[in-house]
Design a protein around this motif. Structure first.
Motif, PDB file in Angstrom:
ATOM      1  N   LEU A  51       5.714   9.037   9.319  1.00 29.86           N
ATOM      2  CA  LEU A  51       5.559   9.549   7.962  1.00 29.86           C
ATOM      3  C   LEU A  51       4.520   8.749   7.187  1.00 29.86           C
ATOM      4  N   VAL A  61       2.314   6.079  -0.547  1.00 26.43           N
ATOM      5  CA  VAL A  61       3.136   7.216  -0.978  1.00 26.43           C
ATOM      6  C   VAL A  61       4.555   7.085  -0.424  1.00 26.43           C
ATOM      7  N   VAL A  62       4.660   6.808   0.872  1.00 20.78           N
ATOM      8  CA  VAL A  62       5.982   6.692   1.495  1.00 20.78           C
ATOM      9  C   VAL A  62       6.742   5.500   0.912  1.00 20.78           C
ATOM     10  N   ARG A  76      -4.817   7.925   5.352  1.00 17.33           N
ATOM     11  CA  ARG A  76      -3.964   8.799   6.153  1.00 17.33           C
ATOM     12  C   ARG A  76      -4.590   9.012   7.520  1.00 17.33           C
ATOM     13  N   TYR A  78       1.410  10.803   5.617  1.00 16.96           N
ATOM     14  CA  TYR A  78       1.373  10.979   4.163  1.00 16.96           C
ATOM     15  C   TYR A  78       0.794   9.781   3.413  1.00 16.96           C
TER      16      TYR A  78
END
Length: 461
Positions: free
Chosen positions: A65, A73-74, A187, A69
């Motif tokens: 993840l 952000v995570v 990303r 992303y």
């Protein structure tokens, strides 16, 4: 280390500190939770294991993840989710709501740990990276070890509910630092998230744990129990098959062909199962049976923290010089001897003669073990795989603690008394000693580099 690097390291430490602190602070609060919300031993098990089920099963997919992303952000989503779940824990009107909130906390924790380590790996290089990881490890270990003392103070002088509010300040500070960082997320392209593997992992862990905890209420002959256990085992088997054939598995099984990685993770499972089982038993027994205040129950293990802080770096240096095998053998066995010493405890133990010596032996054993164990596992694989290797080892330790806590009912019975406590101590000691034996048989020290002999010189007599 420049200003930006210091800021990133602080963010990574604070984010992980929250998850590790919450994982250990809960033990001393369990008796107070049961006194207010009811439910007995099974409630105590679920409050611990609901968190570990989601944390252990999702910590691997969280790495993917982060790649898809973005790490920032995570990390931000994990912090916010963890904070909201902590508030729900603090306000829980009954045990059911508390258990659900703990599961949500575990999801947040799974997002925090890999993401925080990933931003360190992407920011630092060479010796600076090793130093940054060392500081991250030291602070997260301190959080895990100091949690019982902090929890005891809150339970005795404020409320068990505020144990969960401990998270509010570091989460708020970390979110503010992320805002100040203003770093653009990177990303990765071509990364696929193994959602089927994640679902199978949750089922493969959650269903057997449900069966182990609830068998005392339903009985082994109940379809609720044997179907949950059977389906869980099947789901876990399919999970392993999925990870073998998936193009981008969240747990590359090929790593386990490396001897020290495989053996080190077996030792991790045994040792961390013992840590979870022994920590739970000691914290709850000292309060519910021996009548210690929660603060003193937390202080009981403070020598472990002191020994770790004083000797961890020295042990790490010695293990680097002489190899990890001796330390991974002697450390767990010494820790097991410490738990065997605690068998002298009765219903009203004297701390100075019946508790402290065993705790000190365990503290030395744990300190001798941890740094060499990490070094043996991560040092055996390519540096490019250190991130996923660390995530796998972290997941193994959490799952081991999850299963050990779930089996409490089988070990001690429906309630914790002196005889059940002694059975638990024996199992804890056996797990630690087995961890040492496995290390002695399976771990290999890295080959030492022999310096080249200059031309015209003899290599020796």
């Amino acid at each position: 280390m420049n200003r930006r690097q210091r800021l990133i390291l602080t963010i990574a430490i604070l984010a992980s500190f929250v998850a590790f602190l919450d994982g250990s602070v809960i033990n001393v609060a369990l008796p107070a939770i049961v006194r207010e919300l009811g439910g007995g031993l099974s409630t105590q098990q679920w409050v611990v294991d609901a968190y570990l089920i989601t944390l252990g099963s999702l910590i691997l997919v969280a790495g993917s993840l982060s790649d898809v992303y973005g790490r920032i952000v995570v990390l931000r989503v994990g912090l916010i989710g963890f904070g909201l779940a902590s508030i729900l824990c603090a306000l829980a009107p009954n045990a059911g709501v508390l258990i659900v909130a703990r599961a949500i906390q575990g999801i947040g924790g799974a997002l925090l740990v890999p993401s925080s380590l990933a931003i360190i790996l992407s920011t630092f290089r060479g010796p600076a990276q090793a130093k940054a990881i060392g500081q991250w490890t030291a602070w997260t270990s301190a959080a895990f070890i100091a949690g019982p003392l902090i929890g005891g103070l809150f339970v005795d002088f404020l409320s068990w509910r505020l144990v969960f509010a401990i998270n509010a300040l570091p989460i708020a500070v970390t979110l503010w630092l992320l805002f100040r960082l203003k770093q653009r997320d990177e990303r990765e392209t071509g990364i696929a998230i193994d959602y089927p593997g994640a679902i199978l992992g949750v089922l493969g862990l959650g269903l057997p744990v449900f069966a182990l905890i609830e068998q005392g209420n339903y009985g082994w002959r109940s379809p609720v129990i044997y179907l949950s256990l059977g389906l869980g085992i099947v789901a876990f088997a399919v999970f392993l098959w999925r990870e073998r054939v998936a193009k981008q598995p969240m747990m590359p099984l090929g790593l386990f062909r490396v001897r020290n990685f495989a053996v080190g993770n077996v030792a991790t499972a045994l040792i961390y199962a013992a840590l979870s089982l022994g920590g739970f038993l000691l914290a709850v027994f000292l309060q519910q049976v021996a009548g210690y205040p929660a603060t003193f129950a937390g202080l009981a293990t403070l020598p472990v923290t002191v020994i770790s802080l004083l000797l961890s770096s020295t042990v790490g240096a010695l293990a680097g010089r002489f190899g990890p095998r001796l330390f991974m053998t002697a450390g767990p066995i010494l820790g097991g001897v410490g738990y065997l010493y605690l068998l002298g405890m009765g219903a009203h133990p004297d701390y100075w003669t019946q508790v402290l010596p065993g705790v000190i032996l365990f503290g030395f054993g744990l300190t001798i073990t941890v740094a060499p164990l990490t070094s043996a596992i991560l040092g055996s694989i390519d540096q490019a795989q250190s991130g996923i290797g660390s995530a796998i080892n972290n997941a193994v330790s959490r799952v081991a603690g999850l299963v050990a806590t779930a089996m409490l009912g089988l070990i001690i019975g429906s309630r914790l008394d002196v005889s059940g406590f002694h059975r638990g101590l024996l199992v804890t000691a056996l797990l630690l000693i087995l961890g040492g034996v496995v290390s002695a048989i399976g771990i290999r020290n890295p080959a030492k580099t022999v310096p080249a002999v200059p031309p015209g010189h003899s290599a020796g007599l």
